[in-house]
Design an enzyme around this catalytic site. Structure first.
Site, short mmCIF file in Angstrom:
data_model
loop_
_atom_site.label_atom_id
_atom_site.label_comp_id
_atom_site.label_asym_id
_atom_site.label_seq_id
_atom_site.Cartn_x
_atom_site.Cartn_y
_atom_site.Cartn_z
N CYS A 42 2.26 7.69 10.61
CA CYS A 42 2.58 8.34 9.35
C CYS A 42 2.50 9.86 9.51
O CYS A 42 1.72 10.36 10.31
CB CYS A 42 1.60 7.88 8.26
SG CYS A 42 2.02 8.55 6.62
N ASP A 44 1.24 11.85 7.55
CA ASP A 44 0.00 12.33 6.91
C ASP A 44 -0.79 13.23 7.86
O ASP A 44 -1.07 12.86 9.00
CB ASP A 44 -0.84 11.10 6.51
CG ASP A 44 -1.97 11.47 5.56
OD1 ASP A 44 -2.82 12.32 5.94
OD2 ASP A 44 -2.03 10.92 4.45
N ARG A 46 -3.74 13.88 8.07
CA ARG A 46 -5.08 13.41 8.46
C ARG A 46 -5.04 12.38 9.58
O ARG A 46 -6.10 11.89 9.99
CB ARG A 46 -5.78 12.82 7.23
CG ARG A 46 -5.99 13.82 6.11
CD ARG A 46 -6.33 13.15 4.80
NE ARG A 46 -5.23 12.33 4.30
CZ ARG A 46 -5.26 11.63 3.17
NH1 ARG A 46 -6.35 11.65 2.42
NH2 ARG A 46 -4.22 10.91 2.79
N HIS A 98 -2.24 3.75 7.95
CA HIS A 98 -3.59 4.16 7.56
C HIS A 98 -3.87 3.77 6.11
O HIS A 98 -2.96 3.81 5.26
CB HIS A 98 -3.78 5.67 7.75
CG HIS A 98 -2.91 6.51 6.85
ND1 HIS A 98 -3.40 7.12 5.71
CD2 HIS A 98 -1.59 6.81 6.90
CE1 HIS A 98 -2.40 7.77 5.12
NE2 HIS A 98 -1.30 7.60 5.81
N CYS A 101 -2.57 5.32 2.31
CA CYS A 101 -1.26 5.91 2.61
C CYS A 101 -0.50 6.19 1.30
O CYS A 101 -0.23 5.27 0.51
CB CYS A 101 -0.44 4.99 3.50
SG CYS A 101 1.14 5.71 4.00
#
Ligand code: CO
Length: 210
Positions: A42, A44, A46, A98, A101
């Site tokens: 992803c 993302d 993080r 994750h 998400c």
């Protein structure tokens, strides 16, 4: 210091530190990349592939998009997949989702996100496919978490549906496909699904005469 200047300063320190530890590091990588892994994760911020797996530049070939999807009309994904399987000859492909998400969460709502709707539709389809199971879960949190896991599972299967992977499985007994989910809460990766070369897939997806 402006926010972006921090990045350039950080880069100098990072490069100095690596050069001190391993003076040949950049020269070696400049000459060749030979990663064993393709990571499809992803976008993302993080969930950075190298940091969370304690690996360094040169070890993982990376593709990231919203909610780590393998969409069979996505030229970007297909190019990365083709290059890493045929040219780099990676041994493992990891789909990494994750918990928490935003893409999966958004897909579970009825909100109109404009063009993003088209991307999220892929996740809505997964929900429809697994509706019976997901809807038995008591809380919204449990349903999101399960959808994150099911999404990873379906993306691994999407890889196995491609003639590229089926051909490579048959001819070279690679790559091993992995589905992992990362916990933002404790930083731990969990395996959801493993598909070694030659794994069974629904007959309708199997290509003959590869
Ligand atoms: Co995400």
């Amino acid at each position: 210091m402006k926010s972006y200047e921090k990045l350039l300063e950080g880069n100098k320190l990072w490069a100095e530190e690596i050069t001190q530890l391993d003076p040949e590091f950049f020269k070696r990588l400049e000459a060749l990349q030979q990663p064993n892994f393709l990571w499809i994760g992803c976008s993302d911020s993080r969930v950075p592939a190298n940091e969370i797996t304690n690996t360094r530049p040169g070890e993982i070939f990376v593709h990231r998009n919203v909610a780590n999807l393998v969409v069979n009309t996505d030229l970007n994904l297909l190019t990365v997949l083709h290059y890493s399987v045929e040219i780099l000859k990676v041994k493992h492909i990891i789909i990494c989702g994750h918990y928490g998400c935003g893409g999966v969460k958004a897909a579970m709502t009825n909100n109109d996100y404009g063009i993003i709707n088209k991307w999220l539709l892929n996740i809505k389809d997964i929900y429809r496919l697994h509706k019976t199971e997901v809807d038995t879960l008591g809380t919204e949190q449990e349903r999101y978490d399960r959808m994150v896991e099911l999404n990873v599972r379906e993306q691994v299967i999407n890889l196995a549906k491609t003639s590229l992977i089926q051909k490579c499985w048959k001819e070279e007994q690679r790559p091993f496909l992995h589905g992992w989910v990362y916990s933002l809460g404790n930083g731990i990766l969990k395996s959801i699904l493993e598909m070694p070369p030659g794994s069974a897939i629904d007959p309708v997806y199997q290509f003959e005469n590869l």
